[in-house]
Design an enzyme around this catalytic site. Structure first.
Site, mmCIF file in Angstrom:
data_model
loop_
_atom_site.group_PDB
_atom_site.id
_atom_site.type_symbol
_atom_site.label_atom_id
_atom_site.label_comp_id
_atom_site.label_asym_id
_atom_site.label_seq_id
_atom_site.Cartn_x
_atom_site.Cartn_y
_atom_site.Cartn_z
ATOM 1 C CG LEU A 20 7.039 7.733 2.196
ATOM 2 C CD1 LEU A 20 6.359 9.066 2.455
ATOM 3 C CD2 LEU A 20 7.207 6.951 3.480
ATOM 4 N N GLY A 34 5.478 1.911 -1.396
ATOM 5 C CA GLY A 34 5.045 0.584 -0.987
ATOM 6 C C GLY A 34 5.397 0.272 0.449
ATOM 7 C CG HIS A 35 8.423 0.942 3.844
ATOM 8 N ND1 HIS A 35 8.594 1.660 4.998
ATOM 9 C CD2 HIS A 35 9.031 -0.239 4.049
ATOM 10 C CE1 HIS A 35 9.296 0.961 5.862
ATOM 11 N NE2 HIS A 35 9.580 -0.197 5.304
ATOM 12 C CG PHE A 36 4.469 -0.782 5.556
ATOM 13 C CD1 PHE A 36 5.067 -1.924 5.059
ATOM 14 C CD2 PHE A 36 5.073 -0.123 6.603
ATOM 15 C CE1 PHE A 36 6.247 -2.429 5.631
ATOM 16 C CE2 PHE A 36 6.255 -0.610 7.171
ATOM 17 C CZ PHE A 36 6.844 -1.761 6.688
ATOM 18 C CB VAL A 78 6.607 3.798 8.223
ATOM 19 C CG1 VAL A 78 7.734 3.965 9.226
ATOM 20 C CG2 VAL A 78 5.273 3.625 8.936
#
Length: 137
Positions: A42, A44-46, A51
């Site tokens: 999680l 860097g997503h986002f 998510v």
């Protein structure tokens, strides 16, 4: 099965062990994982809108599915060999508990074929047909 019992079967370890518990019922694996929010996937997503990535949802389904192989009582390493008809229907977010249901649909030698799905609060998040090879450790 709790995490420690799962570790006696699967070779996965933190941070890649993506199951909190699993129950095997009549040839079906029912796994659970609660997304805490601090997982590596999680980061860097986002940013500001975390998510769970689709590939991680596939890995969760795969780990739950591989526990069906242990019925043979073998020491093994499972390797994904394919994913078909994978569909992402709803997001999985921090705080969600995803329920992973897997059922063996076939086997040919060391290859296993699985129908799998993941739901959150009764809503489908992911579905797919998985295959993997079981290699003796």
């Amino acid at each position: 099965m709790n995490r420690e019992e799962i570790k006696k079967i699967l070779p996965h370890r933190e941070p890649m062990l993506l199951l909190d518990e699993v129950e095997l019922v009549d040839g079906i694996s029912i796994g659970k994982y609660t997304v805490k929010g601090d997982e590596f996937f999680l980061q860097g997503h986002f940013p500001g809108n975390p998510v769970v990535p689709g590939v991680i949802l596939c890995e969760m389904m795969g780990q739950s599915a591989c526990l069906l192989v242990n019925e043979d009582g073998r020491d093994f390493t499972p390797y994904f060999t394919g994913m078909k008809n994978v569909k992402f229907k709803n997001k999985v977010l921090p705080g969600d508990t995803i329920i992973l249901r897997s059922e063996k649909t076939g086997q040919k030698g060391p290859f296993y074929f699985i129908s799998a799905s993941g739901t959150v609060n009764g809503k489908t998040a992911v579905t797919g047909e998985l295959s993997f090879a079981v290699v003796k450790s």
